[in-house]
Design an enzyme around this catalytic site. Structure first.
Site, PDB file in Angstrom:
ATOM      1  N   TYR A 114       6.638  -4.144   8.819  1.00  0.00           N
ATOM      2  CA  TYR A 114       6.877  -2.733   8.501  1.00  0.00           C
ATOM      3  C   TYR A 114       7.369  -1.966   9.724  1.00  0.00           C
ATOM      4  O   TYR A 114       6.846  -2.119  10.824  1.00  0.00           O
ATOM      5  CB  TYR A 114       5.601  -2.096   7.955  1.00  0.00           C
ATOM      6  CG  TYR A 114       5.842  -0.737   7.345  1.00  0.00           C
ATOM      7  CD1 TYR A 114       6.770  -0.575   6.331  1.00  0.00           C
ATOM      8  CD2 TYR A 114       5.145   0.379   7.797  1.00  0.00           C
ATOM      9  CE1 TYR A 114       6.995   0.664   5.767  1.00  0.00           C
ATOM     10  CE2 TYR A 114       5.359   1.621   7.237  1.00  0.00           C
ATOM     11  CZ  TYR A 114       6.293   1.764   6.223  1.00  0.00           C
ATOM     12  OH  TYR A 114       6.524   2.997   5.673  1.00  0.00           O
TER      13      TYR A 114
ATOM     14  N   ARG B  72       7.658   1.410  10.375  1.00  0.00           N
ATOM     15  CA  ARG B  72       7.154   2.727  10.792  1.00  0.00           C
ATOM     16  C   ARG B  72       5.746   2.536  11.344  1.00  0.00           C
ATOM     17  O   ARG B  72       4.779   2.465  10.593  1.00  0.00           O
ATOM     18  CB  ARG B  72       7.165   3.717   9.624  1.00  0.00           C
ATOM     19  CG  ARG B  72       8.574   4.056   9.158  1.00  0.00           C
ATOM     20  CD  ARG B  72       8.594   5.165   8.117  1.00  0.00           C
ATOM     21  NE  ARG B  72       9.955   5.430   7.680  1.00  0.00           N
ATOM     22  CZ  ARG B  72      10.557   4.844   6.661  1.00  0.00           C
ATOM     23  NH1 ARG B  72       9.898   3.954   5.951  1.00  0.00           N
ATOM     24  NH2 ARG B  72      11.803   5.141   6.335  1.00  0.00           N
TER      25      ARG B  72
ATOM     26  N   HIS C 135      -1.634  -0.564  11.739  1.00  0.00           N
ATOM     27  CA  HIS C 135      -0.981  -1.840  11.469  1.00  0.00           C
ATOM     28  C   HIS C 135      -0.249  -2.371  12.695  1.00  0.00           C
ATOM     29  O   HIS C 135      -0.392  -1.855  13.797  1.00  0.00           O
ATOM     30  CB  HIS C 135      -0.059  -1.745  10.257  1.00  0.00           C
ATOM     31  CG  HIS C 135       0.744  -0.483  10.186  1.00  0.00           C
ATOM     32  ND1 HIS C 135       1.873  -0.276  10.930  1.00  0.00           N
ATOM     33  CD2 HIS C 135       0.561   0.641   9.449  1.00  0.00           C
ATOM     34  CE1 HIS C 135       2.367   0.924  10.648  1.00  0.00           C
ATOM     35  NE2 HIS C 135       1.592   1.490   9.763  1.00  0.00           N
TER      36      HIS C 135
ATOM     37  N   GLU D  71       2.909   8.353   3.979  1.00  0.00           N
ATOM     38  CA  GLU D  71       3.934   8.663   2.984  1.00  0.00           C
ATOM     39  C   GLU D  71       3.826   7.719   1.791  1.00  0.00           C
ATOM     40  O   GLU D  71       3.903   8.134   0.633  1.00  0.00           O
ATOM     41  CB  GLU D  71       5.326   8.568   3.617  1.00  0.00           C
ATOM     42  CG  GLU D  71       6.416   9.287   2.853  1.00  0.00           C
ATOM     43  CD  GLU D  71       6.346  10.795   3.018  1.00  0.00           C
ATOM     44  OE1 GLU D  71       6.934  11.490   2.183  1.00  0.00           O
ATOM     45  OE2 GLU D  71       5.707  11.276   3.976  1.00  0.00           O
TER      46      GLU D  71
ATOM     47  N   ASP E 238       4.532   1.677   0.493  1.00  0.00           N
ATOM     48  CA  ASP E 238       4.432   1.373   1.920  1.00  0.00           C
ATOM     49  C   ASP E 238       3.056   1.689   2.502  1.00  0.00           C
ATOM     50  O   ASP E 238       2.348   2.581   2.007  1.00  0.00           O
ATOM     51  CB  ASP E 238       5.507   2.163   2.688  1.00  0.00           C
ATOM     52  CG  ASP E 238       6.899   1.586   2.477  1.00  0.00           C
ATOM     53  OD1 ASP E 238       6.989   0.437   2.012  1.00  0.00           O
ATOM     54  OD2 ASP E 238       7.886   2.276   2.776  1.00  0.00           O
TER      55      ASP E 238
ATOM     56  N   GLU F 194       8.633   1.357  -3.965  1.00  0.00           N
ATOM     57  CA  GLU F 194       9.551   2.487  -3.824  1.00  0.00           C
ATOM     58  C   GLU F 194      11.008   2.132  -4.092  1.00  0.00           C
ATOM     59  O   GLU F 194      11.738   2.884  -4.722  1.00  0.00           O
ATOM     60  CB  GLU F 194       9.470   3.090  -2.403  1.00  0.00           C
ATOM     61  CG  GLU F 194       8.128   3.604  -2.008  1.00  0.00           C
ATOM     62  CD  GLU F 194       7.375   2.605  -1.174  1.00  0.00           C
ATOM     63  OE1 GLU F 194       6.643   3.024  -0.291  1.00  0.00           O
ATOM     64  OE2 GLU F 194       7.515   1.380  -1.419  1.00  0.00           O
TER      65      GLU F 194
ATOM     66  N   ASP G 158       1.677   3.437   4.857  1.00  0.00           N
ATOM     67  CA  ASP G 158       1.477   4.585   5.740  1.00  0.00           C
ATOM     68  C   ASP G 158       1.137   5.799   4.881  1.00  0.00           C
ATOM     69  O   ASP G 158       0.979   5.695   3.662  1.00  0.00           O
ATOM     70  CB  ASP G 158       2.713   4.845   6.621  1.00  0.00           C
ATOM     71  CG  ASP G 158       3.986   5.044   5.805  1.00  0.00           C
ATOM     72  OD1 ASP G 158       3.897   5.172   4.559  1.00  0.00           O
ATOM     73  OD2 ASP G 158       5.074   5.083   6.402  1.00  0.00           O
TER      74      ASP G 158
END
Length: 753
Positions: free
Chosen positions: A306, A308, A353, A90, A86, A13, A88
């Site tokens: 990570y 989030r 995670h 999103e 990432d 990203e 997740d």
């Protein structure tokens, strides 16, 4: 067809993440950044076909067309293609959009997933790639479509009934409701007076004084309530000459466990408590630490896992590394016999995670401090300390409690007092870290002497103290996030945007670091509750989050969930448009232009008087008292010389003539950066371009047209004396020559001649 270069293409990203991955993967890989989402629903229309299964219509925005073209070209030249966004929902959705936008077939890509950017984690991810998880994509897609349906259907209603520019969101509206309801609790609260009495005592024949608190009548469990000064004084008269004696002694030891390593929510809460960081600021810093910081080697290194997540689990190798560090650097006594394990208790926790932790415990805050900005260092130190402390031994306390009876010389009642002494026997994890919520748990300042049952005590002094019950405190950002998480509202990626939105929209404001609803917030909240009760219902919203989790786990298809939520909303919208009146307030004021009554309406900058004859008569004026509240400017009006006042407009504050509308003179407020223009010696000021992008230019424009995109620094170039520009993270470059290096802001200096 473009010739393939044999190198593997990796798409992530962000550019920062791309740089860090490039350093790890080496020359056989080309790493490109999509710079976030590359496809989205169109802004100009709904973009969802409600009648065809809520089918979304995605487009590539204009500002992403060049990025997509470059990625398409890179795909044609690459060997193996990895989508490494990432880990997740999103990130999974971004990977899917990348696949669709670049025309990848199902067998022409690999999905690499990792939770930390370290050589070991990257190697493992690229050795074991997988396909895109469409269940995660569907869960994100359902959330996006629901939010679009809600925003594009409900916001126009708010524009029509209150004012333009308002918005309602599926989760932000619940957050607003929590803030408004707490404020109304505070407004309705009736304070009650109560008194407490403490006694200062000592054992016969000893000098050590200690305090005991009056708790009730002996032999009963009923708490003694003292509601007035008269009651307090009456008791003091009885207790002054009473006989005091020890009737019971208890002692116990207990452990206090360390807090688990951070989740997104707890990191935002602790950073808010300790540093007053907004959730948005915390997440921006965490993103930088995750994606990579240039350390001594010059290569970017991911410092944390990570950011989030709602998981408190930690990889076994990270636990072992941490325990080894504790034994070596802090002491073997601080390593518990078995590792500490934590179970997540938040409602709706579902991320698989890890918790947020350093990628290497041996990379201490002291060893990386010089490579970090002050705020980055604060957050990294917090994450590091929390992780180390989470694997340290429990803190051990000993509490001694003495029950004391006081028998007045007159009267039948015998009064019970209690003295408590808590001592920290072993610091354990507290040697390193104390959480903001338990920082008040300190060693007792009321040590007790050696006591036995039956000991007589001597009264030295009585201390009556008046108190008043207090309303519940207003939410701050930390406690509101905690409430959202406890109720299952939102998810790790949404807490920061929720709090930013309700403040940016003007529904909530900060007053002494506490969140308080504005008058507009009350109006919007009440309209939503009256007409869309399910929309702002905490349980209903939490249930929807659980259904989104079901989509992610493959237990439910996404279209029925969207339909189940949208159909009642659609009906409520039709009813509301008929029922809701435009939010106005009638007054006895008369329009000075046409004689009709004036009403109070909502505008972009608050309430104002408007003629009820609109649109035939467009007369308006500020509410009484608002004109006096305008801050007076120091400069005269350039048109008529009258005093100017500071007002707020669409693009922020500006100076306007106090004689408006008779005089329409205005002047911008210059945001000086403390550096002289290198061309004419004028002030360099911060400005915004037509598209809102910040740049820096000379205050003498248009006479002088000097401008730069990067912020000028006050110190001169050490090589040529020219203007230095901020190049990010304490780096600077010269505007005149090729000098580049590190710098820190000093006192402003004049431009080099």
């Amino acid at each position: 067809m473009a010739k393939r270069n044999g190198k593997s293409l990796v798409i992530v990203e962000s550019p920062a993440k791309a740089r860090t991955l490039s350093n790890i993967l080496g020359r056989d890989y080309v790493v490109r950044a999509s710079v976030g989402h590359i496809r989205d629903l169109p802004k100009s229309k709904l973009g969802v076909d409600v009648e065809k299964g809520f089918s979304p219509h995605y487009i590539v925005p204009k500002d992403k067309k060049k990025v997509v073209q470059e990625l398409q070209s890179a795909v044609k030249q690459a060997g193996i293609i990895y989508l490494a966004t990432d880990p997740d929902r999103e990130g999974e959705a971004i990977a899917w959009h990348l696949k669709e936008a670049t025309g990848l077939s199902d067998d022409s890509y690999k999905r690499a997933v990792f939770h930390e950017i370290t050589p070991k984690a990257i190697q493992e991810a690229f050795l074991h790639p997988r396909d895109i998880d469409m269940q995660l994509v569907d869960a994100q897609q359902a959330r996006r479509i629901l939010d679009r349906l809600l925003g594009y259907k409900l916001s126009p209603l708010l524009w029509q009934k209150i004012r333009r520019g308002l918005s309602a969101g599926r989760v932000q509206s619940v957050a607003l409701r929590l803030v408004v309801e707490r404020e109304r609790e505070i407004e309705a609260f009736v304070s009650q007076e109560y008194w407490t009495i403490e006694a200062e005592l000592n054992k016969e024949g000893e000098d050590l004084l200690f305090r005991a608190k009056l708790v009730g009548l002996a032999g009963t469990r009923k708490k003694l309530e003292i509601g007035s000064e008269e009651q307090s004084q009456s008791l003091i008269v009885q207790l002054t000459d009473a006989a005091y004696q020890i009737t019971d002694l208890k002692s116990r030891t207990y452990n206090r466990h360390p807090s688990p390593p951070f989740t997104t929510s707890t990191l935002q809460q602790e950073a808010s408590r300790r540093f007053r960081f907004t959730p948005k600021r915390t997440m921006a810093l965490a993103q930088q630490l995750y994606e990579g910081i240039a350390l001594g080697s010059g290569n970017e290194v991911g410092l944390i896992t990570y950011m989030r997540t709602d998981s408190t689990s930690v990889a076994a190798e990270a636990i072992e590394e941490t325990r080894a560090y504790i034994a070596d650097k802090i002491g073997k006594d601080f390593v518990p016999e078995k590792p500490q394990f934590y179970r997540k208790k938040a409602k709706g926790a579902q991320e698989a995670h890890e918790a947020i932790r350093p990628t290497s415990i041996n990379r201490t805050p002291d060893s990386v401090r010089r490579h970090l900005t002050p705020d980055q260092n604060k957050l990294y130190s917090l994450v590091w300390q929390r992780m180390v402390a989470s694997q340290m031994a429990n803190a051990l306390y000993e509490t001694k409690t003495a029950d004391i009876e006081a028998r007045p010389q007159s009267g039948r009642d015998v009064y019970l007092w209690r003295a408590t002494d808590t001592q920290l026997k072993f610091a354990g994890y507290r040697q390193l870290y104390i959480e903001g919520t338990d920082s008040d748990e300190q060693q007792s300042t009321n040590p007790l002497p050696e006591l036995t049952v039956g000991d007589a005590l001597r009264l030295q002094q009585l201390y009556p103290d008046q108190h008043f019950t207090e309303p519940p405190p207003r939410y701050n950002e930390a406690t509101l996030i905690k409430a959202l998480e406890a109720n299952g509202i939102g998810r790790p990626s949404t807490y920061a945007p929720i709090l930013a939105t309700i403040q940016d929209r003007g529904y909530v404001q900060k007053v002494e670091a506490r969140l308080q609803p504005t008058e507009l917030g009350y109006v919007v909240n009440d309209l939503l509750i009256d007409n869309f009760p399910d929309l702002v219902n905490v349980d209903f919203t939490a249930q929807l989050e659980e259904e989104l989790d079901d989509i992610a786990s493959g237990e439910r298809p996404w279209q029925p969930v969207v339909q189940e939520y949208y159909r009642p909303l659609e009906k409520a919208l039709v009813d509301a448009e008929k029922k809701i009146e435009v939010v106005i307030e009638e007054t006895e004021q008369v329009c000075e232009k046409c004689g009709r009554p004036m009403i109070i309406r909502w505008g972009r900058h608050g309430r104002f008087f408007a003629c009820s004859g609109f649109p035939e008569c467009r007369n308006t004026r500020p509410l009484e008292g608002e004109a006096e509240q305008l801050e007076q400017a120091t400069e005269p009006c350039p048109e008529c010389g009258a005093t100017m006042v500071i007002k707020r407009g669409r693009f922020g504050p500006f100076m306007a003539c106090s004689r408006y509308p008779d005089c329409k003179g205005t002047r911008p407020i210059l945001d000086k950066v403390g550096v002289d223009c290198p061309l004419c010696g004028g002030d360099i000021v911060a400005r915004k371009g037509r598209r809102g992008r910040l740049f820096y230019g000379c205050s003498n424009y248009p006479t002088c047209n000097f401008s730069v995109w990067a912020k000028p620094l006050p110190q001169p170039c050490p090589q040529c004396g020219g203007l230095l520009l901020n190049d990010g993270q304490s780096r600077a470059r010269c505007h005149n020559c090729d000098w580049k290096g590190k710098t820190s802001e000093q006192e402003p200096v004049k431009a080099a001649s």
